[in-house]
Design a protein around this motif. Structure first.
Motif, PDB file in Angstrom:
ATOM      1  N   THR A 152       0.844  -1.194   0.000  1.00  0.00           N
ATOM      2  CA  THR A 152       0.000   0.000   0.000  1.00  0.00           C
ATOM      3  C   THR A 152       0.877   1.239   0.000  1.00  0.00           C
ATOM      4  OG1 THR A 152      -1.895   1.070   1.067  1.00  0.00           O
ATOM      5  CG2 THR A 152      -0.195   0.194   2.519  1.00  0.00           C
ATOM      6  N   GLU A 170       0.440   5.782   0.292  1.00  0.00           N
ATOM      7  CA  GLU A 170      -0.321   7.025   0.355  1.00  0.00           C
ATOM      8  C   GLU A 170       0.547   8.121  -0.226  1.00  0.00           C
ATOM      9  OE1 GLU A 170      -2.382   8.215   4.002  1.00  0.00           O
ATOM     10  OE2 GLU A 170      -1.766   6.267   4.803  1.00  0.00           O
ATOM     11  N   GLY A 203      -8.043   4.216  -3.739  1.00  0.00           N
ATOM     12  CA  GLY A 203      -8.970   4.798  -2.776  1.00  0.00           C
ATOM     13  C   GLY A 203      -9.959   5.741  -3.436  1.00  0.00           C
ATOM     14  N   THR A 213     -12.608   9.224  -2.531  1.00  0.00           N
ATOM     15  CA  THR A 213     -12.865  10.341  -1.647  1.00  0.00           C
ATOM     16  C   THR A 213     -14.233  10.909  -1.983  1.00  0.00           C
ATOM     17  OG1 THR A 213     -10.513  10.868  -1.612  1.00  0.00           O
ATOM     18  CG2 THR A 213     -12.009  12.596  -0.896  1.00  0.00           C
ATOM     19  N   TYR A 227      -3.518   3.755  -2.577  1.00  0.00           N
ATOM     20  CA  TYR A 227      -3.853   2.494  -3.236  1.00  0.00           C
ATOM     21  C   TYR A 227      -3.351   1.356  -2.372  1.00  0.00           C
ATOM     22  CZ  TYR A 227       1.013   2.197  -4.775  1.00  0.00           C
ATOM     23  OH  TYR A 227       2.383   2.129  -4.804  1.00  0.00           O
TER      24      TYR A 227
END
Length: 182
Positions: free
Chosen positions: A42, A44, A73, A75, A144
């Protein structure tokens, strides 16, 4: 009221600082596989116009097939759920003992979800893959996550035992239907 507002602002600032720090620190990670042959990854990233390239390294002990999936992801902005990150490419590579990397032929598809895998099985050695992407929504970070699976390739002796077993089943079935033998 002021205290609650202050704590929300402070929390937002800490979250933003974490996103910026994680984006700047995204160099490379070493994957650890569980007993089923799965490893998670993962990343960010803070909002940026730049392209991000994350590298994940792993070792293969025995010849294996590798395959992976990933998701990005989302939002909620003004009531709409928007993807906050776009993965534009994933590329496997083999890493030699001296650190030199050779790209492997890789399939990367986004049809019905993100899937990626090297075309050929991986023999014992050091490998990795790069994830190339970027944040999508202005002033919002992106994330992700994904999973890589290694499945051992059966050895030729296993195929030989399978062929012998099928042959014995065929012989037994033929013998039961042949009236001359019994």
């Amino acid at each position: 009221m002021k205290k609650a507002l202050f704590s929300k602002v402070a929390g937002s600032l800490l979250l933003s600082a974490g996103l910026f720090a994680s984006g700047a620190a995204s160099a490379q990670s070493t994957l650890t596989f569980n007993a089923d042959g799965n490893a998670s990854f993962t990343a960010e990233h803070a909002w940026s116009d730049d392209v991000n390239i994350d590298t994940y390294l792993f070792d293969v002990d025995t010849t294996s097939w590798a395959s992976g999936t990933a998701v990005v992801g989302r939002t909620t902005i003004n009531g709409a759920r928007l993807a906050n990150y776009a993965i534009t490419d994933i590329q496997f590579f083999w890493e030699a003992d001296d650190g030199n990397r050779t790209d492997l032929e890789t399939v990367f598809t986004t049809d019905g979800g993100i899937e990626f895998y090297p075309v050929e099985a991986l023999s014992a050695g050091s490998y990795g893959f790069t994830v190339t992407g970027n944040t999508l929504t202005a002033n919002t970070g992106g994330i992700y996550t994904g999973t890589l699976n290694l499945a051992p390739v059966p050895e030729p002796t296993i195929y030989a035992m399978l062929a012998v077993g099928i042959g014995l089943l065929a012989f037994t079935a033929r013998r039961k239907t042949d009236n001359k033998l019994g």
